[in-house]
Scaffold this active site. Structure first.
Site, PDB file in Angstrom:
ATOM      1  N   TYR A  98      25.338 -21.534  58.342  1.00 44.56           N
ATOM      2  CA  TYR A  98      26.263 -20.531  57.789  1.00 44.56           C
ATOM      3  C   TYR A  98      26.777 -21.038  56.444  1.00 44.56           C
ATOM      4  O   TYR A  98      27.318 -22.135  56.345  1.00 44.56           O
ATOM      5  CB  TYR A  98      27.409 -20.331  58.780  1.00 44.56           C
ATOM      6  CG  TYR A  98      28.314 -19.130  58.560  1.00 44.56           C
ATOM      7  CD1 TYR A  98      28.314 -18.398  57.377  1.00 44.56           C
ATOM      8  CD2 TYR A  98      29.180 -18.722  59.569  1.00 44.56           C
ATOM      9  CE1 TYR A  98      29.150 -17.306  57.211  1.00 44.56           C
ATOM     10  CE2 TYR A  98      30.021 -17.627  59.416  1.00 44.56           C
ATOM     11  CZ  TYR A  98      30.006 -16.927  58.224  1.00 44.56           C
ATOM     12  OH  TYR A  98      30.840 -15.838  58.060  1.00 44.56           O
ATOM     13  N   CYS A  99      26.610 -20.235  55.393  1.00 42.49           N
ATOM     14  CA  CYS A  99      27.152 -20.520  54.064  1.00 42.49           C
ATOM     15  C   CYS A  99      26.654 -21.876  53.566  1.00 42.49           C
ATOM     16  O   CYS A  99      25.458 -22.104  53.507  1.00 42.49           O
ATOM     17  CB  CYS A  99      28.672 -20.434  54.105  1.00 42.49           C
ATOM     18  SG  CYS A  99      29.470 -20.480  52.482  1.00 42.49           S
ATOM     19  N   VAL A 100      27.545 -22.808  53.214  1.00 36.36           N
ATOM     20  CA  VAL A 100      27.116 -24.093  52.648  1.00 36.36           C
ATOM     21  C   VAL A 100      26.292 -24.889  53.647  1.00 36.36           C
ATOM     22  O   VAL A 100      25.425 -25.690  53.253  1.00 36.36           O
ATOM     23  CB  VAL A 100      28.318 -24.920  52.165  1.00 36.36           C
ATOM     24  CG1 VAL A 100      29.020 -24.239  51.020  1.00 36.36           C
ATOM     25  CG2 VAL A 100      29.305 -25.203  53.291  1.00 36.36           C
ATOM     26  N   GLY A 126      24.171 -23.543  55.544  1.00 35.90           N
ATOM     27  CA  GLY A 126      22.848 -22.949  55.400  1.00 35.90           C
ATOM     28  C   GLY A 126      22.105 -23.548  54.216  1.00 35.90           C
ATOM     29  O   GLY A 126      20.895 -23.802  54.285  1.00 35.90           O
ATOM     30  N   PHE A 136      22.995 -17.479  57.666  1.00 33.07           N
ATOM     31  CA  PHE A 136      24.087 -16.522  57.501  1.00 33.07           C
ATOM     32  C   PHE A 136      24.652 -16.688  56.081  1.00 33.07           C
ATOM     33  O   PHE A 136      25.224 -17.729  55.754  1.00 33.07           O
ATOM     34  CB  PHE A 136      25.213 -16.788  58.497  1.00 33.07           C
ATOM     35  CG  PHE A 136      24.893 -16.533  59.939  1.00 33.07           C
ATOM     36  CD1 PHE A 136      23.726 -15.899  60.329  1.00 33.07           C
ATOM     37  CD2 PHE A 136      25.781 -16.927  60.937  1.00 33.07           C
ATOM     38  CE1 PHE A 136      23.436 -15.675  61.663  1.00 33.07           C
ATOM     39  CE2 PHE A 136      25.505 -16.694  62.273  1.00 33.07           C
ATOM     40  CZ  PHE A 136      24.331 -16.075  62.643  1.00 33.07           C
TER      41      PHE A 136
END
Length: 580
Positions: A313-315, A317, A342
């Site tokens: 998710y985000c960073v 990811g 994500f």
């Protein structure tokens, strides 16, 4: 001028006298002049090449005074004035949704005057010449924030609702607001919700599970299965270390983790430790090697499986992309059966407004605030609040400082305020290497433990989710993952933004998502041929996961937290999530 309290009451009730109107006519005219003068002085102080001549501002706003005269005519002689065409974005502005802003001529003028000045200030920025695109975006961002700060909704004397509340409570709303403001100053952070309304493990982060591993960097949580059989390939979720993991485990109705467990997945979540002085030397290599790869190997050994599904998710990811590239380079790609992203980015050329915070001056500020080897999470919280200042700053100034309203309980905003500290050395390199220099997409430009990163080597089946209104990881930026990975990939565009676009349980029946099975070279081409489906994209994702690894096993032995070779340390949500 007449008694102030009487004037306030007449303004609030629409019974202002001629003397009141004369005074406020002067005030409004002076306010317009001050705002314009401030805009000119700001541009001059910045020493921008396109503004070396002060007349540039006047040339950029040649129609300002014509528009102003039309506005004054509508205010002073509405019967003879030309009808005004209010732009839809003005009419929809939630700050001015109260009927007083239109029914009271004085406040209607103030509202329209504010929009007029704001529009012309932004036109002035667009007219700047002689600066590069990034500098112009920085000026536009600063101007938008200044405009939002100067809204008449933010000041007691120019907000009809506040004036009415002052009369209604005899000023006690301002005392309650002052109490709220002083409390925020004391804790160094803006309050968005009632902090006492939520408790970890009680009404948020309640999915049953156990911490099965603890390292100096993370805790690994295994969740208790809720089905008799589970998919053989387990799932590891890597949340961003900028925030707490329980964004994916809010109330049971909103919990992605609980929902995934209920679909028959054996779910593990990494709960990152909030940085302290002991983590001053932690860098990206640690989050890849000692974080993600270590967690992957731990779960494989615990459950005696060859591979795992992963979510970043985000960073986290972004880091997962690097992890996949490192594993591919070491001929260990088979450890990961699939990767889901994500709202994650790998190419930062179109990374949105966060790119405005990585110039030399901003980096000096980050370093100055990181004296103990870590960056206080309140700095990052303030940065993200600035990205949506109208909603996450000034809305609360009005409601809780001026109107003196109580804070409403909201689990998402409670999570948003539950900040984590970041290792200073790693955070600095993350901003410079990725956001500023965009090294992740340059083969061999970065390495982990001596292993060069080349995203083109990633052939792992991949599911990429982006949010259509995401202001932190714009959809156009997330799309770029499709341009680098070499394996089978499915891209899904979800309605809403960085959080609501992800945390969207099927039972809520909200938003929508778009899919397109045909090849597309750009996001625009994807959207043009996409099929829209109402509701959550979660069922689409779990169907994709099931197709990757359909085999199931009984939910017993090591599938039960603490019942295999690895014993439980404590109950979920663990200790690291509580560390401040």
């Amino acid at each position: 001028m007449p008694d102030d309290s009487a004037t306030i009451e007449r303004l609030a009730t629409g019974t202002a006298t001629l003397a009141d109107l004369q005074h406020w006519t002067w005030v409004l005219g002076r306010a317009q002049q001050m705002l314009l003068e401030h805009g000119i002085h700001t541009m001059e102080a910045a020493e921008l090449p396109g503004w070396s001549d002060p007349s540039a501002f006047a040339r950029a706003s040649t129609d300002f005074w014509a528009d102003t005269m039309k506005l004054w005519q509508r205010f002073l002689d509405p019967a003879q004035a030309e009808p005004g065409d209010e732009p839809p974005e003005h009419a929809r502005d939630r700050r001015f949704k109260a009927p007083q802003w239109r029914e009271n001529p004085l406040f209607d003028f103030l509202r329209q005057s504010y929009f007029l000045i704001a529009d012309h200030m932004l036109k002035g920025v667009d007219a700047i010449e002689g600066v590069d695109a990034k500098q112009k975006e920085q000026i536009r961002f600063a101007t938008r924030n200044f405009i939002d700060a100067m809204s008449p909704t933010n000041f007691p004397a120019t907000n009809p609702q506040v004036l009415e509340r002052i009369i209604e409570t005899r000023g006690e709303n301002l005392l309650k607001g002052l109490e709220n403001m002083l409390a925020d100053i004391g804790k160094g952070q803006l309050t968005h919700t009632d902090d006492a309304a939520f408790e970890l493990g009680e009404n948020i982060a309640t999915t049953p599970g156990k911490v099965v591993k603890r390292t100096p960097l993370y805790e690994l949580i295994q969740y208790t299965p809720s089905t008799k059989q589970v998919y053989q390939t387990p799932l590891i979720i890597f949340p961003p270390w900028i925030n707490r993991f329980y964004i994916l485990d809010l109330s049971p109705e909103k919990s992605f983790i609980k929902w995934a467990v209920d679909q028959g997945l054996t779910v593990f979540v990494v709960s990152w430790k909030s940085a302290d002085a002991s983590m001053k030397d932690v860098v990206w290599d640690d989050y890849v090697e000692r974080g993600q790869i270590d967690a992957i190997d731990t779960v494989r050994e615990m459950l005696d499986v060859e591979s795992v599904h992963t979510i970043g998710y985000c960073v986290a990811g972004t880091t997962l992309a690097a992890t996949l590239a490192v594993l591919a380079a070491r001929d260990e790609a088979e450890k990961v059966a699939s990767a889901t992203f994500f709202t994650a980015q790998v190419d930062f050329t179109e990374a949105g407004d966060l790119n405005l915070f990585v110039d030399d001056e901003q980096m000096k500020l980050v370093d100055m605030l990181s004296g103990d080897g870590y960056l206080d999470g309140r700095y990052m919280a303030a940065t993200f609040n600035l990205l949506r200042g109208r909603d996450l700053i000034w809305n609360y100034v009005t409601n809780n400082y001026l109107l003196g309203e109580d804070y409403a309980p909201f689990d998402l905003l409670h999570w948003n305020a539950d900040v984590t500290n970041l290792p200073a050395k790693w955070h600095h390199s993350y901003l410079t290497d990725l956001y500023r220099d965009n090294l992740l997409v340059k083969p061999g430009a970065l390495a982990i433990g001596g292993t060069a990163i080349d995203l083109a080597r990633v052939k792992t089946p991949t599911y990429v989710q982006a949010g259509r209104e995401d202001h932190i990881a714009p959809a156009k930026s997330v799309w770029k993952i499709t341009e680098y990975f070499a394996g089978p990939l499915k891209f899904v565009l979800a309605g809403s933004g960085h959080i609501a676009g992800v945390v969207n349980p099927p039972a809520a029946g909200k938003y929508q998502y778009w899919t397109n099975d045909k090849p597309a070279a750009t996001l625009a081409e994807f959207v043009a041929g996409a099929t829209e489906t109402k509701g959550s994209w979660w069922p689409d994702w779990v169907a994709w996961i099931a197709a990757q690894s359909p085999d199931k096993v009984d939910a017993k032995g090591a599938r039960l937290p603490g019942k295999g070779r690895v014993k439980a340390i404590c109950d979920a949500p663990g200790e690291y999530v509580r560390t401040r």
